[in-house]
Design a protein around this motif. Structure first.
Motif, PDB file in Angstrom:
ATOM      1  N   PRO A 298      68.070  32.042   4.002  1.00  0.00           N
ATOM      2  CA  PRO A 298      69.177  31.473   3.222  1.00  0.00           C
ATOM      3  C   PRO A 298      70.405  31.231   4.102  1.00  0.00           C
ATOM      4  O   PRO A 298      70.520  31.799   5.183  1.00  0.00           O
ATOM      5  N   ARG A 299      71.276  30.423   3.620  1.00  0.00           N
ATOM      6  CA  ARG A 299      72.570  30.088   4.218  1.00  0.00           C
ATOM      7  C   ARG A 299      72.467  29.299   5.513  1.00  0.00           C
ATOM      8  O   ARG A 299      73.140  28.290   5.650  1.00  0.00           O
ATOM      9  N   LEU A 300      71.672  29.722   6.477  1.00  0.00           N
ATOM     10  CA  LEU A 300      71.516  28.990   7.743  1.00  0.00           C
ATOM     11  C   LEU A 300      70.142  29.319   8.296  1.00  0.00           C
ATOM     12  O   LEU A 300      69.843  30.482   8.577  1.00  0.00           O
ATOM     13  N   ASP A 301      69.295  28.299   8.427  1.00  0.00           N
ATOM     14  CA  ASP A 301      67.929  28.574   8.887  1.00  0.00           C
ATOM     15  C   ASP A 301      67.859  28.711  10.405  1.00  0.00           C
ATOM     16  O   ASP A 301      68.802  28.375  11.129  1.00  0.00           O
ATOM     17  N   GLY A 302      66.734  29.225  10.874  1.00  0.00           N
ATOM     18  CA  GLY A 302      66.564  29.500  12.293  1.00  0.00           C
ATOM     19  C   GLY A 302      66.562  28.265  13.178  1.00  0.00           C
ATOM     20  O   GLY A 302      67.017  28.308  14.318  1.00  0.00           O
ATOM     21  N   THR A 303      66.067  27.162  12.644  1.00  0.00           N
ATOM     22  CA  THR A 303      66.066  25.920  13.422  1.00  0.00           C
ATOM     23  C   THR A 303      67.491  25.450  13.664  1.00  0.00           C
ATOM     24  O   THR A 303      67.848  25.083  14.795  1.00  0.00           O
ATOM     25  N   ARG A 304      68.316  25.475  12.641  1.00  0.00           N
ATOM     26  CA  ARG A 304      69.721  25.058  12.787  1.00  0.00           C
ATOM     27  C   ARG A 304      70.475  26.025  13.697  1.00  0.00           C
ATOM     28  O   ARG A 304      71.268  25.593  14.533  1.00  0.00           O
ATOM     29  N   LEU A 305      70.231  27.326  13.563  1.00  0.00           N
ATOM     30  CA  LEU A 305      70.861  28.312  14.440  1.00  0.00           C
ATOM     31  C   LEU A 305      70.501  28.038  15.895  1.00  0.00           C
ATOM     32  O   LEU A 305      71.367  28.056  16.782  1.00  0.00           O
ATOM     33  N   THR A 306      69.238  27.736  16.144  1.00  0.00           N
ATOM     34  CA  THR A 306      68.800  27.410  17.508  1.00  0.00           C
ATOM     35  C   THR A 306      69.544  26.193  18.036  1.00  0.00           C
ATOM     36  O   THR A 306      70.037  26.198  19.170  1.00  0.00           O
ATOM     37  N   ARG A 307      69.643  25.159  17.230  1.00  0.00           N
ATOM     38  CA  ARG A 307      70.347  23.936  17.661  1.00  0.00           C
ATOM     39  C   ARG A 307      71.818  24.222  17.947  1.00  0.00           C
ATOM     40  O   ARG A 307      72.393  23.682  18.895  1.00  0.00           O
ATOM     41  N   MET A 308      72.439  25.072  17.128  1.00  0.00           N
ATOM     42  CA  MET A 308      73.844  25.420  17.356  1.00  0.00           C
ATOM     43  C   MET A 308      74.019  26.123  18.703  1.00  0.00           C
ATOM     44  O   MET A 308      74.966  25.842  19.442  1.00  0.00           O
ATOM     45  N   ILE A 309      73.087  27.021  19.022  1.00  0.00           N
ATOM     46  CA  ILE A 309      73.147  27.724  20.312  1.00  0.00           C
ATOM     47  C   ILE A 309      72.952  26.734  21.450  1.00  0.00           C
ATOM     48  O   ILE A 309      73.726  26.709  22.412  1.00  0.00           O
ATOM     49  N   ARG A 310      71.924  25.908  21.357  1.00  0.00           N
ATOM     50  CA  ARG A 310      71.619  24.950  22.429  1.00  0.00           C
ATOM     51  C   ARG A 310      72.743  23.928  22.619  1.00  0.00           C
ATOM     52  O   ARG A 310      72.960  23.451  23.732  1.00  0.00           O
TER      53      ARG A 310
END
Length: 125
Positions: free
Chosen positions: A58-70
């Motif tokens: 919920p709230r922020l998925d792992g794919t989006r979190l990865t993209r934010m880091i990259r």
């Protein structure tokens, strides 16, 4: 070599299991219940040596979190090793994870020894 590992999964059982296995191997583990919590602590200056992250949260998925880091959006090293640990194992899901920038992809159910071997690969490299 041991390291600091951030485990992000909305499933409490998985989060505890992964954290316990990594701590038993000598790693320091911090865990988060979703991607938003992880993004917040990363943006606040926490710099783990490795991220183990679920996809569907919920709230922020792992794919989006990865993209934010990259993309350098969170203030941590953009080459932070990321292992995606997820029940989504179809080929298109795996490819989506790699396209987002993960370094490795492990599907649930998983064997903890395999996860530890993959963890060592990034922490000893």
């Amino acid at each position: 070599m041991t390291g600091d590992v951030l485990v992000v999964d909305d499933d409490e059982t998985i989060r505890r299991l992964v954290s316990h296995r990594l701590e038993s191997a000598g790693h320091h583990v911090r865990s988060c219940v979703d991607g938003r919590e992880a993004a917040d602590i990363l943006a606040d200056g926490y710099e783990p040596d490795l991220l183990v992250v679920d996809v569907m949260m919920p709230r922020l998925d792992g794919t989006r979190l990865t993209r934010m880091i990259r993309n350098g959006e969170l203030g941590v090293e953009t080459d932070l090793p990321i292992i995606m640990l997820t029940s989504r194992g179809r080929e298109e899901h795996v490819l989506e994870g790699f396209e987002a920038g993960v370094d490795d992809y492990v599907t649930k159910p998983f064997r903890s020894e395999e996860l530890l071997a993959r963890t060592r690969r990034y922490l000893n490299g």
